[in-house]
Motif scaffolding. Structure first.
Motif, PDB file in Angstrom:
ATOM      1  N   ASP A  38     -52.887   8.298  97.396  1.00 26.21           N
ATOM      2  CA  ASP A  38     -52.267   9.620  97.463  1.00 26.21           C
ATOM      3  C   ASP A  38     -51.654   9.918  98.829  1.00 26.21           C
ATOM      4  OD1 ASP A  38     -54.790   9.735  98.676  1.00 26.21           O
ATOM      5  OD2 ASP A  38     -55.068  11.854  98.169  1.00 26.21           O
ATOM      6  N   ASN A  39     -51.989   9.094  99.851  1.00 24.64           N
ATOM      7  CA  ASN A  39     -51.460   9.276 101.199  1.00 24.64           C
ATOM      8  C   ASN A  39     -51.573   7.952 101.946  1.00 24.64           C
ATOM      9  OD1 ASN A  39     -50.750   9.999 103.777  1.00 24.64           O
ATOM     10  ND2 ASN A  39     -52.332  11.548 104.030  1.00 24.64           N
ATOM     11  N   ASP A  56     -50.596   6.947 104.679  1.00 24.88           N
ATOM     12  CA  ASP A  56     -50.836   7.035 106.118  1.00 24.88           C
ATOM     13  C   ASP A  56     -52.299   7.300 106.450  1.00 24.88           C
ATOM     14  OD1 ASP A  56     -48.165   6.568 106.700  1.00 24.88           O
ATOM     15  OD2 ASP A  56     -47.655   8.701 106.622  1.00 24.88           O
ATOM     16  N   ALA A  57     -53.105   7.654 105.452  1.00 21.97           N
ATOM     17  CA  ALA A  57     -54.534   7.880 105.647  1.00 21.97           C
ATOM     18  C   ALA A  57     -55.289   6.636 105.180  1.00 21.97           C
ATOM     19  CB  ALA A  57     -54.997   9.101 104.854  1.00 21.97           C
ATOM     20  N   ARG A  59     -54.602   5.143 101.483  1.00 23.31           N
ATOM     21  CA  ARG A  59     -54.978   5.772 100.212  1.00 23.31           C
ATOM     22  C   ARG A  59     -53.762   5.860  99.309  1.00 23.31           C
ATOM     23  NH1 ARG A  59     -57.560  10.963 102.554  1.00 23.31           N
ATOM     24  NH2 ARG A  59     -55.970  11.773 101.178  1.00 23.31           N
TER      25      ARG A  59
END
Length: 179
Positions: free
Chosen positions: A162-163, A165-166, A160
């Motif tokens: 915004d992240n 790692d997700a 993602r």
């Protein structure tokens, strides 16, 4: 005099029973919320699972959809919650969250009936720092605690924005299949 030790024993037993569960199952969901209030929880081992055919994301940044159909091969059971989905790479694993704003519905499956859900993902760049090179897909049913593993052949999954790692992926709620 015996009432106090019996009461203490009953209290200790109640605390021990409630302490047996950490409140989450292997699918990343809340097992208390995912357990049916009546009926038997569906088990993945009692399901015929069909993954795909998929609408594969052809290039990095494209979105793909992978339908999963579960056909009950055992006695009547209940699905109450969301499917537990893990994407596994060689050295890491990530959990896929339900689609934002989606609510689960409780489904009862008689023997021979089916339910479906869809895994939606954004394809990542091969070898990209923010991409997960997925090798297998694990599917668990809510409240059941065990999962089955399936080969992933749909390319890397993007992280993602915004992240990183997700995974840029989500899973839909169960819906009744067929008539």
């Amino acid at each position: 005099m015996r009432a106090a030790p019996l009461a203490a024993t009953a209290l200790a037993a109640a605390l021990l029973l409630t302490g047996c569960s950490s409140g989450s199952d292997s699918s990343g969901g809340d097992s208390a919320a995912a357990s049916p209030s009546n009926g038997t929880t569906c088990r993945i081992a009692h399901m015929d699972v069909e993954v795909g055919p998929a609408n594969v994301a052809p290039a990095a940044g494209d979105t793909g959809n992978i339908p999963v159909t579960l056909t009950n091969q055992s006695a009547e059971c209940t699905l109450d919650g969301f499917p537990g989905i893990d994407l596994n790479a060689t050295d890491s694993s990530v959990n896929v969250s339900p689609e934002e704003g989606t609510k689960s519905t409780k489904l009862t499956l008689a023997k021979g009936t089916a339910a479906t859900f869809t895994l939606t993902y954004t394809r990542g760049e091969a070898g990209g720092k923010a991409s997960l090179d997925v090798k297998t897909l694990n599917i668990a049913l809510p409240g059941a605690g065990t999962a089955k593993s399936y080969k992933w052949s749909y390319g890397p999954v993007a992280g993602r924005s915004d992240n990183p790692d997700a995974p840029n992926a989500s899973v839909s709620a169960f819906t009744q299949a067929g008539d």
